[in-house]
Design an enzyme around this catalytic site. Structure first.
Site, PDB file in Angstrom:
ATOM      1  N   HIS A  94       0.884  -1.172   0.000  1.00  0.00           N
ATOM      2  CA  HIS A  94       0.000   0.000   0.000  1.00  0.00           C
ATOM      3  C   HIS A  94       0.918   1.216   0.000  1.00  0.00           C
ATOM      4  CE1 HIS A  94      -3.775   1.981   0.854  1.00  0.00           C
ATOM      5  NE2 HIS A  94      -3.458   2.354   2.090  1.00  0.00           N
ATOM      6  N   ASN A 100      -4.111   8.090   5.329  1.00  0.00           N
ATOM      7  CA  ASN A 100      -4.469   6.951   4.494  1.00  0.00           C
ATOM      8  C   ASN A 100      -5.449   7.426   3.429  1.00  0.00           C
ATOM      9  OD1 ASN A 100      -4.702   4.346   3.579  1.00  0.00           O
ATOM     10  ND2 ASN A 100      -5.480   3.486   5.493  1.00  0.00           N
TER      11      ASN A 100
END
Length: 467
Positions: free
Chosen positions: A400, A425
């Site tokens: 990620h 995020n």
């Protein structure tokens, strides 16, 4: 011609209708599906008993609704492929039913028919013929046992159920919510730019980009079930850097969709992509704002083709570019193209990352996401050993990318000091700490310090004059 008294004609007509009605009734009854094939549940229910008159002879109106079909209580109910009501044999004939009542399955106060289903989080449960439930055994993204184990252990962070993840399998979480392909070894070994700390230079114990550059640090977006973190984290870091390096003259939220749809060379849009390719595109082609080219939020499992690129740019000289199309969002006219200089890689020493962040703005970091990170609600994250006691399919991870925005440290109740990074995020503002998280700093937790990139917004003097 023989004349019939009108009263008689009416009687004949009625008699005919009666015969028709009886015949239609018998046809319907012969075609009635065998209820016991679906299982006579509710065998204790009072059907015939309520309609006391019905046990004798043939009476088509001795029909009652039963579980979406019709059951009968007269002596002509079909006792072999039965459309008799569940209590017919017992109440009308005084004998046990010729086949055992099938109860179906009970769940949450409801009786489900055989082969009926319900969803339990990410698993489908099906009612089997013997009256017991059989459920899929997929590990779910939101796992209540894991949440409880984390919150009862002393791990320094709290876990919870992020409702957007409910009903997804762990496998789907890894497939649809991440989406950064681990860079090739040649990119991983990119020359690092060493930030030199002056002799005796001491960095502050805590720093937050939004405090140093108020209104220039943008809030996290939500990538939805699009495995496009490569585009979201790149656009997020570039947005902040362009705003900081133009001294606030340009404060765009850059468009992840522009990257997802148009940066197609060796990239797979919502099925994953590479950071080096995303930065190449931002430097050579540029992207427009998110208002101009909004996220179309392609959902998982969508078999259709990816949305086509709706924004192209051409060179204007001196490396600058301009859009050759109107904004896909027809309400927005500003289709300025934003670009960056080549991305550069920082050393993995936390002091160097901190100095870069403090001087030039947020940086991009690769990280390895494990099954417990999806459950993060607050605190200082580190990967827990909670899933080690479970079968292997409960342990999954994928790559990620996120935006690091600052750092700090916290005294724990046991006297230890925990150092952390703060990061944004791309799972929307309701995940974690308002869309952000803190993660252990200085220990390469989840590889977060192994591949960190910075970039400069491409800002000329002419950009400083107008907004």
């Amino acid at each position: 011609m023989w004349r019939c008294p009108s009263g008689l004609l009416l009687l004949l007509l009625l008699a005919g209708q009666g015969a028709l009605g009886a015949r239609r009734g018998r046809w319907r009854r012969e075609l009635a599906p065998g209820l016991h094939l679906r299982g006579i549940r509710d065998a204790g229910g009072r059907y015939c008993q309520e309609q006391d008159m019905c046990c004798r002879g043939r009476a088509d109106d001795c029909a009652l609704p039963y579980l979406g079909a019709t059951c009968y209580c007269d002596l002509f109910c079909n006792r072999t492929v039965s459309d008799c009501c569940p209590d017919f044999w017992d109440f009308c004939l005084g004998v046990p039913p010729p086949f055992p009542p099938i109860q179906g399955c009970e769940h949450g106060g409801r009786i489900y028919p055989v082969f009926g289903t319900y969803w339990d989080n990410c698993n489908r449960c099906t009612c089997q013929e013997k009256g017991q439930w059989e459920c899929d055994q997929e590990p779910c993204l939101v796992d209540l046992d894991t949440i409880n184990a984390i919150n009862q252990g002393n791990y320094g962070w709290q876990a919870g159920n992020h409702s957007a993840f409910w009903g997804m399998t762990l496998d789907e979480g890894i497939r649809y919510r991440l989406g950064t392909i681990r860079p090739s070894s040649s990119v991983m070994n990119m020359n690092e730019i060493y930030t030199v700390l002056n002799p005796g230079e001491v960095l502050p114990a805590a720093f937050e980009a939004s405090e140093k550059w108020p209104n220039l640090i943008h809030e996290p977006l939500d990538q939805g079930n699009c495995a496009g973190s490569w585009a979201f984290s790149t656009a997020a870091v570039a947005s902040d850097r362009v705003s900081i390096h133009s001294l606030g003259h340009m404060t765009p939220v850059l468009s992840p969709q522009n990257l997802l749809s148009c940066d197609t060379h060796h990239q797979q849009g919502c099925r994953g992509g590479r950071l080096d390719g995303a930065w190449w595109f931002l430097r050579r082609r540029g992207v427009v704002s998110d208002h101009c080219y909004p996220f179309s939020g392609r959902e998982r499992d969508e078999a259709g083709p990816a949305p086509p690129c709706m924004m192209h740019s051409r060179a204007m000289g001196r490396g600058k570019r301009q859009a050759t199309a109107r904004c896909p969002n027809s309400h927005v006219h500003a289709n300025d193209i934003y670009q960056v200089t080549p991305a550069y890689r920082l050393g993995s020493n936390e002091q160097e990352i901190m100095k870069e962040l403090m001087e030039n703005g947020p940086v991009q970091a690769l990280m390895e996401v494990h099954e417990d990170f999806f459950l993060y609600q607050g605190g200082i994250y580190s990967h827990t050993p909670v899933s080690l006691s479970r079968p292997e399919q409960y342990r999954r991870h994928g790559t990620h990318s996120v935006k690091i925005t600052g750092w700090g440290e916290e005294r724990l109740p046991d006297g230890r000091t925990l150092k952390y990074w703060t990061a944004a995020n791309s799972w929307g503002p309701s995940w974690g700490e308002r869309g952000h998280f803190r993660i252990v700093r200085g220990a390469n937790e989840c590889d977060i310090e192994s591949f960190v990139l910075g970039v400069w917004g491409r800002v000329g003097m002419e950009d400083m004059g107008h907004h």
